[in-house]
Design a protein around this motif. Sequence first.
Motif, PDB file in Angstrom:
ATOM      1  N   GLY A   1       7.919   3.171  20.493  1.00 52.98           N
ATOM      2  CA  GLY A   1       8.936   2.575  20.254  1.00 52.98           C
ATOM      3  C   GLY A   1       9.431   0.975  19.363  1.00 52.98           C
ATOM      4  O   GLY A   1      10.148   1.313  18.895  1.00 52.98           O
ATOM      5  N   GLN A   2       8.660   0.186  19.678  1.00 49.26           N
ATOM      6  CA  GLN A   2       8.333  -1.025  18.840  1.00 49.26           C
ATOM      7  C   GLN A   2       8.095  -0.785  17.288  1.00 49.26           C
ATOM      8  O   GLN A   2       7.187   0.304  16.705  1.00 49.26           O
ATOM      9  N   VAL A   3       8.976  -0.983  16.816  1.00 52.55           N
ATOM     10  CA  VAL A   3       8.519  -1.056  14.448  1.00 52.55           C
ATOM     11  C   VAL A   3       7.389  -1.714  14.609  1.00 52.55           C
ATOM     12  O   VAL A   3       6.579  -2.325  14.699  1.00 52.55           O
ATOM     13  N   ILE A   4       6.759  -0.915  13.691  1.00 53.15           N
ATOM     14  CA  ILE A   4       5.119  -1.187  12.589  1.00 53.15           C
ATOM     15  C   ILE A   4       5.366  -1.253  11.601  1.00 53.15           C
ATOM     16  O   ILE A   4       4.576  -2.622  11.328  1.00 53.15           O
ATOM     17  N   LEU A   5       5.980  -0.779  10.588  1.00 55.66           N
ATOM     18  CA  LEU A   5       6.456  -1.036   9.654  1.00 55.66           C
ATOM     19  C   LEU A   5       7.463  -0.454   8.927  1.00 55.66           C
ATOM     20  O   LEU A   5       8.207   0.256   9.627  1.00 55.66           O
ATOM     21  N   THR A   6       7.856  -0.609   8.121  1.00 53.36           N
ATOM     22  CA  THR A   6       8.722  -0.784   7.500  1.00 53.36           C
ATOM     23  C   THR A   6       8.284  -0.044   5.663  1.00 53.36           C
ATOM     24  O   THR A   6       8.105  -0.961   4.785  1.00 53.36           O
ATOM     25  N   VAL A   7       8.761   1.158   5.251  1.00 48.16           N
ATOM     26  CA  VAL A   7       7.790   1.896   4.279  1.00 48.16           C
ATOM     27  C   VAL A   7       9.384   2.777   3.355  1.00 48.16           C
ATOM     28  O   VAL A   7      10.345   2.710   4.347  1.00 48.16           O
ATOM     29  N   GLU A   8       9.590   1.814   2.322  1.00 51.00           N
ATOM     30  CA  GLU A   8      10.108   2.825   1.354  1.00 51.00           C
ATOM     31  C   GLU A   8       9.546   3.314   1.097  1.00 51.00           C
ATOM     32  O   GLU A   8       7.950   3.904  -0.136  1.00 51.00           O
ATOM     33  N   GLU A   9      10.766   5.226   1.205  1.00 51.99           N
ATOM     34  CA  GLU A   9       9.997   6.902   0.850  1.00 51.99           C
ATOM     35  C   GLU A   9       9.928   7.111   0.136  1.00 51.99           C
ATOM     36  O   GLU A   9      10.961   6.476  -1.021  1.00 51.99           O
ATOM     37  N   VAL A  10       9.110   7.313  -0.298  1.00 50.19           N
ATOM     38  CA  VAL A  10       9.207   8.035  -2.008  1.00 50.19           C
ATOM     39  C   VAL A  10      10.100   9.296  -2.621  1.00 50.19           C
ATOM     40  O   VAL A  10      10.353  10.063  -1.631  1.00 50.19           O
ATOM     41  N   GLU A  11      11.024   8.862  -3.300  1.00 49.29           N
ATOM     42  CA  GLU A  11      12.149   9.807  -4.110  1.00 49.29           C
ATOM     43  C   GLU A  11      11.844  10.833  -4.360  1.00 49.29           C
ATOM     44  O   GLU A  11      12.531  11.277  -4.244  1.00 49.29           O
ATOM     45  N   ALA A  12      10.369  10.667  -4.784  1.00 47.65           N
ATOM     46  CA  ALA A  12      10.355  12.904  -5.260  1.00 47.65           C
ATOM     47  C   ALA A  12      10.108  13.272  -3.694  1.00 47.65           C
ATOM     48  O   ALA A  12      10.649  13.964  -4.398  1.00 47.65           O
ATOM     49  N   ALA A  13      10.003  12.681  -3.280  1.00 47.47           N
ATOM     50  CA  ALA A  13       9.519  13.621  -1.573  1.00 47.47           C
ATOM     51  C   ALA A  13      10.444  13.696  -1.500  1.00 47.47           C
ATOM     52  O   ALA A  13      10.595  15.288  -1.002  1.00 47.47           O
TER      53      ALA A  13
ATOM     54  N   ASP B   1       0.644  -1.116  -0.205  1.00 48.46           N
ATOM     55  CA  ASP B   1       0.402   0.005   0.247  1.00 48.46           C
ATOM     56  C   ASP B   1       1.189   1.207  -0.250  1.00 48.46           C
ATOM     57  O   ASP B   1       2.405   1.193   0.584  1.00 48.46           O
ATOM     58  N   GLU B   2       0.443   2.483  -0.331  1.00 48.10           N
ATOM     59  CA  GLU B   2       0.857   3.825  -0.657  1.00 48.10           C
ATOM     60  C   GLU B   2       0.461   4.162   0.683  1.00 48.10           C
ATOM     61  O   GLU B   2      -0.670   4.804   0.632  1.00 48.10           O
ATOM     62  N   ILE B   3       0.545   5.075   1.596  1.00 46.04           N
ATOM     63  CA  ILE B   3       0.519   5.561   2.243  1.00 46.04           C
ATOM     64  C   ILE B   3       1.316   6.879   2.277  1.00 46.04           C
ATOM     65  O   ILE B   3       2.110   7.162   2.162  1.00 46.04           O
ATOM     66  N   THR B   4      -0.097   8.102   3.216  1.00 42.11           N
ATOM     67  CA  THR B   4       1.200   9.981   3.410  1.00 42.11           C
ATOM     68  C   THR B   4       1.226   9.562   4.898  1.00 42.11           C
ATOM     69  O   THR B   4       0.831   8.707   5.318  1.00 42.11           O
ATOM     70  N   GLU B   5       1.540  11.546   4.887  1.00 40.31           N
ATOM     71  CA  GLU B   5       1.642  11.492   6.159  1.00 40.31           C
ATOM     72  C   GLU B   5       0.218  11.995   6.768  1.00 40.31           C
ATOM     73  O   GLU B   5      -0.651  12.098   6.338  1.00 40.31           O
ATOM     74  N   ASN B   6       0.228  11.541   8.012  1.00 42.26           N
ATOM     75  CA  ASN B   6      -1.507  11.563   8.929  1.00 42.26           C
ATOM     76  C   ASN B   6      -2.852  10.719   8.850  1.00 42.26           C
ATOM     77  O   ASN B   6      -3.346  10.433   8.643  1.00 42.26           O
TER      78      ASN B   6
ATOM     79  N   VAL C   1      -7.819   4.101  20.083  1.00 35.83           N
ATOM     80  CA  VAL C   1      -6.887   5.153  19.064  1.00 35.83           C
ATOM     81  C   VAL C   1      -6.710   4.995  17.899  1.00 35.83           C
ATOM     82  O   VAL C   1      -6.228   4.014  17.631  1.00 35.83           O
ATOM     83  N   GLU C   2      -6.792   6.299  16.842  1.00 34.26           N
ATOM     84  CA  GLU C   2      -5.577   5.275  15.367  1.00 34.26           C
ATOM     85  C   GLU C   2      -4.062   5.596  15.402  1.00 34.26           C
ATOM     86  O   GLU C   2      -4.747   6.783  16.097  1.00 34.26           O
ATOM     87  N   VAL C   3      -3.548   5.005  14.789  1.00 31.52           N
ATOM     88  CA  VAL C   3      -1.663   5.962  15.038  1.00 31.52           C
ATOM     89  C   VAL C   3      -1.790   6.297  13.530  1.00 31.52           C
ATOM     90  O   VAL C   3      -1.660   5.337  12.845  1.00 31.52           O
ATOM     91  N   PRO C   4      -1.874   7.862  13.141  1.00 31.06           N
ATOM     92  CA  PRO C   4      -0.936   7.974  11.770  1.00 31.06           C
ATOM     93  C   PRO C   4       0.252   8.042  12.077  1.00 31.06           C
ATOM     94  O   PRO C   4       0.842   7.804  12.556  1.00 31.06           O
TER      95      PRO C   4
END
Length: 314
Positions: free
Chosen positions: A70-82, A28-33, A46-49
């Motif tokens: 502090g536990q790792v939830i996701l590993t995300v490949e950040e968008v290079e364009a951003a 999935d592609e995710i965005t900030e917030n 609660v929802e974690v953004p």
Amino acid sequence: MATEFKLPNLGENVESGDVVSVLVNEGDEITENQPILELETDKATVEVPSTIQGKVTQVHVSVGDTVQIGQVILTVEEVEAAAEAEEAKADEKAEVAAAESVSRPDPAEEKEEPIAGEEEQKPTEEAAPPRKGEVVDFRDRSKAEPEPVAELLIPASPAVRRFAREIGIDISKVPGSGPRGRISVEDVKEYSRQLRSREPEKASPVPSPSLPDFSRFGEVRREPFSNVRRATARQMATAWATIPHVTQHDEADITQLEELRKQYSSRVEEAGGKLTVTSIALKVLVAALKKFPVFNASIDVENEEVIYKQYFHI
């Protein structure tokens, strides 16, 4: 660039939570917030953004897991364009700042040198002399107030008297063990220990009664405690042991109910029964408990489970 998204701080005294649902999947592609996780803590769900954007390459948690801050939830490949856009913005800001620093005159050059002999002289404040007949207090008011006269007559050093005041002990009631009844710090401590030993012991928590085997009456369903329910049960037990409880009585107009009872009373009697207001109230109560089973549940504190009764034959 791969980035690890870790569970952020969720509030004061919140150290962990149970995963209720995971709102994103790998790929999935995710965005900030963007909400990525629903977490249940001792206080609320609660929802974690997300604080980063990009493509999810790995999800490290699943429903039912207990995760720590502090536990790792996701590993995300950040968008290079951003990332490139952020770098371009940073470069642009640096260029603007450099241009402004070149065009801006040096403040040191604009400052005029003061003319000799024209330096400002600040008037010095001098205390006015006391008037005739006025009583002047020359004591340093920044110091603490003097000890009460009654304490000065007690056979104890100033340090001992100060120690007694700091821990809330009336030194006039402390028996002294020194010569001529002189009081020491150890005498004050011993008197304080004696006072604490005389205090009534706190009431022990109400023991949880053993529950009967509800399965002998019919089918039951057991669910483990959630964080919110565990905290609620603990606080409710404390409230039951420490807070007086009352019963609320209200009045209701049952005119139509009584008319309905009289209308079908003869039919019930022909069948060998008796139609009363109590039997009608039980029928209504059963319908309500079927719709709201939480009101027909018991708390098993020992096993930390909620037992829902599912047997109704009325």
